[in-house]
Enzyme design. Structure first.
Site, mmCIF file in Angstrom:
data_model
loop_
_atom_site.group_PDB
_atom_site.id
_atom_site.type_symbol
_atom_site.label_atom_id
_atom_site.label_comp_id
_atom_site.label_asym_id
_atom_site.label_seq_id
_atom_site.Cartn_x
_atom_site.Cartn_y
_atom_site.Cartn_z
ATOM 1 N N ARG A 12 0.829 -1.221 0.000
ATOM 2 C CA ARG A 12 0.000 0.000 0.000
ATOM 3 C C ARG A 12 0.863 1.271 0.000
ATOM 4 O O ARG A 12 0.577 2.239 -0.709
ATOM 5 C CB ARG A 12 -0.911 -0.007 1.221
ATOM 6 C CG ARG A 12 -1.939 1.112 1.277
ATOM 7 C CD ARG A 12 -3.032 0.953 0.248
ATOM 8 N NE ARG A 12 -2.816 1.748 -0.941
ATOM 9 C CZ ARG A 12 -3.166 1.376 -2.151
ATOM 10 N NH1 ARG A 12 -3.731 0.216 -2.362
ATOM 11 N NH2 ARG A 12 -2.905 2.153 -3.174
ATOM 12 N N ASP B 32 1.351 38.280 -12.232
ATOM 13 C CA ASP B 32 0.427 37.471 -11.432
ATOM 14 C C ASP B 32 -1.027 37.746 -11.775
ATOM 15 O O ASP B 32 -1.496 38.896 -11.722
ATOM 16 C CB ASP B 32 0.658 37.760 -9.947
ATOM 17 C CG ASP B 32 -0.103 36.758 -9.079
ATOM 18 O OD1 ASP B 32 0.027 35.551 -9.335
ATOM 19 O OD2 ASP B 32 -0.840 37.202 -8.179
ATOM 20 N N LYS C 138 3.509 25.305 -3.714
ATOM 21 C CA LYS C 138 2.202 24.754 -3.302
ATOM 22 C C LYS C 138 2.211 23.223 -3.407
ATOM 23 O O LYS C 138 1.451 22.619 -4.171
ATOM 24 C CB LYS C 138 1.091 25.354 -4.165
ATOM 25 C CG LYS C 138 0.966 26.858 -4.000
ATOM 26 C CD LYS C 138 -0.155 27.452 -4.835
ATOM 27 C CE LYS C 138 -0.243 28.969 -4.609
ATOM 28 N NZ LYS C 138 -1.326 29.598 -5.382
ATOM 29 N N GLU D 215 6.824 40.368 -7.919
ATOM 30 C CA GLU D 215 5.484 40.099 -8.426
ATOM 31 C C GLU D 215 4.849 41.404 -8.916
ATOM 32 O O GLU D 215 4.979 42.449 -8.270
ATOM 33 C CB GLU D 215 4.640 39.502 -7.295
ATOM 34 C CG GLU D 215 3.256 39.076 -7.716
ATOM 35 C CD GLU D 215 2.504 38.363 -6.588
ATOM 36 O OE1 GLU D 215 3.071 37.417 -5.997
ATOM 37 O OE2 GLU D 215 1.372 38.774 -6.284
ATOM 38 N N LYS E 26 6.644 39.269 -3.101
ATOM 39 C CA LYS E 26 5.258 39.069 -3.510
ATOM 40 C C LYS E 26 4.357 40.176 -2.964
ATOM 41 O O LYS E 26 4.810 41.066 -2.243
ATOM 42 C CB LYS E 26 4.768 37.690 -3.056
ATOM 43 C CG LYS E 26 5.689 36.544 -3.537
ATOM 44 C CD LYS E 26 5.043 35.196 -3.418
ATOM 45 C CE LYS E 26 3.995 34.995 -4.484
ATOM 46 N NZ LYS E 26 3.475 33.602 -4.511
#
Lengths: 282, 282, 282, 282, 282, 282
Positions: free
Chosen positions: A101, A217, A136, A196, A168
């Site tokens: 598994r 972005d 992410k 960004e 960012k």
């Protein structure tokens, strides 16, 4: 996989996964088979896919029992059709049952990432854009997720927050001012700085401040095209946000250097694989 | 979450995820903000979802900086609409920036699992069938994935291989004989034994051997209905394989006790969430 | 032992035990033997016993030095007489000296558990009662202690708190009401629920609430007999508390399904074993 | 306990013990109590004992929930009678239920060690002999076992193999010759060297070779007395092997400096303790 | 230090250091002080230095005892004179004694690194060259060593092998050919590629192959000057090898962008610091 | 090295060092060499040195790739001249490249410690003084640093705080009184007690209180000589503080038993070593 992935880290990841699946031990197998039982097995792809994670599966079986033999029928990163045998196994059937598994859980997830990546990479074939991953990723699987992206033909963005400067929106919200932020970022920096940008004004400000890379972005494609013209050769360009299989080629055709896509790692459906065992004589 | 999830295990999982995302440290934040910068933040759902993982997100921020305050606007497991604020944050903006990605990575994945589970649970509403997860979880996230399933209204099957006896096809392939396997499994067992069955003959053999639970694997709905009739009250019934949102209600209506679905944990798309920061004065 | 005990967990337990015994290194051996010294050794039981832990002892020596050879003269779980040789060793005498104490510490404790368990199991021979362990194990040795119980002929109760629902006196003290507690416990549960009972009224309440197992706690034998009659086939029965070698057979004869005994793991005296070394030629 | 036991090590030991007992989480408590339930508890000694391990029990509850309050009614190392309350608890009843077993497992084992040690220490009261422990401790609990010995009035022999030179029978079997072994051991040694002796000839050889401590192993009392006379003030003396409560005073009276006893840590029966909970209002 | 250094990693490093220094516990302190003893302490620089590691020292004392208070008298990275008090401590004297050596070991080493770095940085003051560290750090202290370099005014080169592409002599020895190596390195690369060059021919080949950074390794100053002229603005330049305090300024004056120095981290002598304790009343 | 250093600890130290150097993986090597490339390598001393750490270097390469072969050309602890080959390597060049820096980092540091120790040991040759290390080691490298000291001919003082009683100035500052401190330290102690003394009065007080070892701290040589006369054979003597290569022989000639020097481990400059690779045919 030796140099592609830190082997120490891989072992630790495999051990954790086994620990949570074995708990105190495999009671079913132990009850049914007091003694070793010779077995052979095949791992079969139940759908077309890019296979990723074969060395991880091997590490799982070897952690359970160093005497299990596993042979790869395809190389890691290969495209296979439904029904393809991707690996064969031989050894004590109890060990194979116990590792089954966890080995499949790694394979089905990583192959899912590689398969989805490959679809995006194929979609931009012939353009100059590379497909990048993001941070992410599934918690705990950063390195393996990014390895699977490479097998699918993608390239890796930052591995971690210590791995390059990327300013960012939230950084700018706190810093107040792109120019000040860039000055702080570039002072004595031995690496390129990326910023960004959500608007063309942002893009111009970033260029003025000396950004070596600009992240466009969540821009509509039309604005991306303008931005590419504005930037020219003064910085490298990356697009993120709102990228799907249906629009990725159009974005790539706008002339950007890179397109980064969170879904490669956070939303790739698992690939269906199975392990089939048979006894193998005395 | 205190008793729902082993706290020691949670801390370890959070530490590993932070370790891989921070690498040696957050160079961007460190460069831009040599001193503390007071900030407020909100975590916003960008789509309708069942939210899962808020205590994990809190654990992430507290691991970065015990002084960050995080308040939940909804309880873990709540259904929210797009645009809903699920939590608010306050503290040193640097700490929030440093923890942001890892916290969101947990939230987006676990909310994805809970949201998908909820769709299946709603689909069988009014029947007697419960929705169960499987051991097909993301390696390293077994306990959290299963916690998210519960938040979505599902129930947990085995946590690990030491957690109950389930005789599957590969066990039978090696054991040769269901009757022998069952005898070995039931000798002095303090818990119920479950057996996988693919045909009605398998079902009858399982009953004859004394199985307390029978797993109807990859059967068409018509055969499931027959199996339920054959079994009656002599064993509990579980269906697995080939279960989708479009057919789960029909399966449930056949009268089974439980339906287990690997996709809940291995293929749930991430829920889109964002964290927005603002400075909060001197 | 491959499937009986999670191998990853075993390695970790062995490493911890070696770490605490070696400290910075074995100064005596290092001072006396600057170079390898070929040696042979035997591990001898100094008293009659059920031997348990041979694979653990092997893991200890292999962790010190993968070249040490260890051969078992009896299988793990065997009954031996005083003077029996249970294993032989060969290799660099320095490695054997360094691993000796840790290997024996595991063997003497686990054999102690197995030996005591066997005495209880023998005492109930011919009755239908199985001997169960409890969660009263030595901290850190849960899995090995329970493995030793199995070698002694006992069966395992819950491995951990996630491993089945057992409502005990303290739960009821806080819940206020057995019926409410049972409702909460059984809603959507995929496993049987066990309830502790101290009186016959408790027993009746448990049956009424649908308990699938009833734990008769600290009852005199006469009351146990009554309880068995009251319960009949409606639930499985377990006895705990006040169980000793002198009364265990009488309890078993009352017709209960299981008898659980904390002393098996928390108070088993160590079995006396020694390791004797001799040099083995050039 | 702060300086007596390495706090880092204690935390790790507690975490391991909780991990193995909680598994994925406490399902019973979680099912029964979806919300916090205020509770009070007492830990009661069910037999006369020397209590050891209270700070460990506290560490267990705090690891589960930092808001649980635990107050000691007696100091660690105190002698108590049957029925004595040794500690009180208050907080969320769920947290107390979840930590209960692990806390008691530590307390019952460590109090067992301290209680048995105290019996030996009392038995030699008034003689010059100190009672020493050995390295025959429960794997993983070396430091805590030795802490419990101190609470029982005993003294600690070597913590680990790096903690002093002790030449035993197996070393001599490989070295061939005590004189050579001692020369190797003493060259540039900044600490005293101890040698095991089984006969008076061994004792004389050890003295001749400059041993600062001599371990009289498995000697009958009469020979111990002779050995003490032979040695005089030239070395410190330790007895081991064949020591029981019935003969320890006679051995001590022979004038030895120390008596080391493996049973203190490997065969001490657990002390019976219980935790009783009551709800504590809104 | 919150964002500068991964806090999880710091805690682990501190725990390891305490574990090795405490062993089983601080026997001297435990013997001498059975009860808490209030104390104050000062950490004093015994020589002029750049102080580095104060937050690490705090983490050490807090790991021993969360109630120890430590106040910094200078900020981390400050230059101090001999005799300066860098921090004050208050709390249970036993906890301070137990943490003293580990805290000082970190401080003396990291301050050594910062102090040596500062000397190099001062030596090139007014030139455009930045001082870089290398991967030649003390095993286990990579992140802290590089933090100390920053406090001394230096900049960080790669944190790890996953942190940028640098083609060195051994890579070229195996690849055979710089052009081939560069092609492999640059294909789809999202970051600049650096190449080591030992001769001017190497420099020209690197430029031709598109290197964005060139490492001038072990070149005499005259050749460095030529290389800078050859390269112009086409690549950034770094010097390594044979750099000492007596020649670093001359190298910097050649116009290179950066000078990397292994000795900053592998050969910095410890700074002499002491901790002085006094009792502080009832 | 098997018994000299705890192998479990060594593996952990090596894994940590590799983890921090590999980060997510070796991107340069992975990019350049998609397939295995047979290579040979030599590790060369670039200066005269005592080599220490060869088994650690081997452990590094084996952790990267168990198939790398490494042969030692000199034994660990050997003196070599500049240019000497200390080891040869063969295997997949990618694995050697990946392990190179970590292996050299261990070797250069440990050889530095051994080389500096050897200079002090040689300086006191012919006197009765042994050279001791201290607890002033690099955090995380205690055991290896002390191993290197032994290879340089030095001897080890305490490994940790649990490893012997040494009453220092800060203990006395809090205890108030040497006599009281000694009483507490010696009560039932199975080992010698050492006390720090700064003046001859301190020395006399220590003798009166029964100290078995006296540490003469920061005394001028004349006072050391007097102290040695005062002490005679009543205690062993150790000097620390203000010890340098230029005065160590004079101190040794005063007749002390031991001289302990923190600089051996905290300020030893790294030894220059390099690894040179060549391809080795098909």
């Amino acid at each position: 996989m030796k140099t592609a992935v830190n082997a120490t880290m891989l072992k630790k990841t495999v051990r954790l996964a086994l620990a949570e699946d074995l708990g105190a031990g495999d009671v079913t197998t132990h009850r049914l088979f007091p003694r070793a039982v010779k077995a052979k097995g095949v791992i079969v792809a139940k759908q077309a896919a890019v296979i990723a994670g074969l060395p991880v599966a091997r590490a799982v079986f070897l952690a359970v029992d160093p005497k299990v033999r596993i042979a790869f029928r395809v190389r890691d990163g290969a495209r296979v059709q439904a029904g393809a045998i991707v690996a064969t196994l031989a050894g004590d059937g109890r060990s194979i049952l116990t590792g089954e598994r966890v080995a499949l859980n790694f394979l089905q997830h990583l192959s899912g990432v590689a398969t989805l990546t490959r679809r995006f990479v194929d979609a931009v074939h012939g353009t100059r854009a590379m497909i990048l991953d993001t941070r992410k990723t599934i918690p705990g699987l950063r390195v393996l997720d990014k390895y699977a992206v490479r097998l699918g033909g993608g390239r890796n963005h930052r591995m971690s927050l210590s791995d390059g400067i990327l300013i960012k929106d939230n950084h700018l919200a706190l810093a107040g001012n792109l120019a000040t932020a860039m000055r702080a970022a570039r002072r004595g920096a031995w690496r390129p700085v990326e910023v960004e940008a959500a608007t063309l004004d942002d893009v111009r400000a970033a260029l003025a401040a000396g950004a070596e890379k600009i992240l466009l972005d969540n821009m509509p494609v039309a604005r991306i095209k303008e931005a590419v013209l504005v930037i020219g050769k003064r910085a490298r360009t990356e697009v993120s946000g709102g990228v799907h299989l249906h629009n990725v080629r159009e974005i790539a055709a706008a002339g950007v250097d890179a397109i980064s896509i969170g879904a490669l790692t956070h939303s790739a459906p698992a690939v269906d694989l199975s392990l089939d065992l048979t006894p193998s004589g005395p």
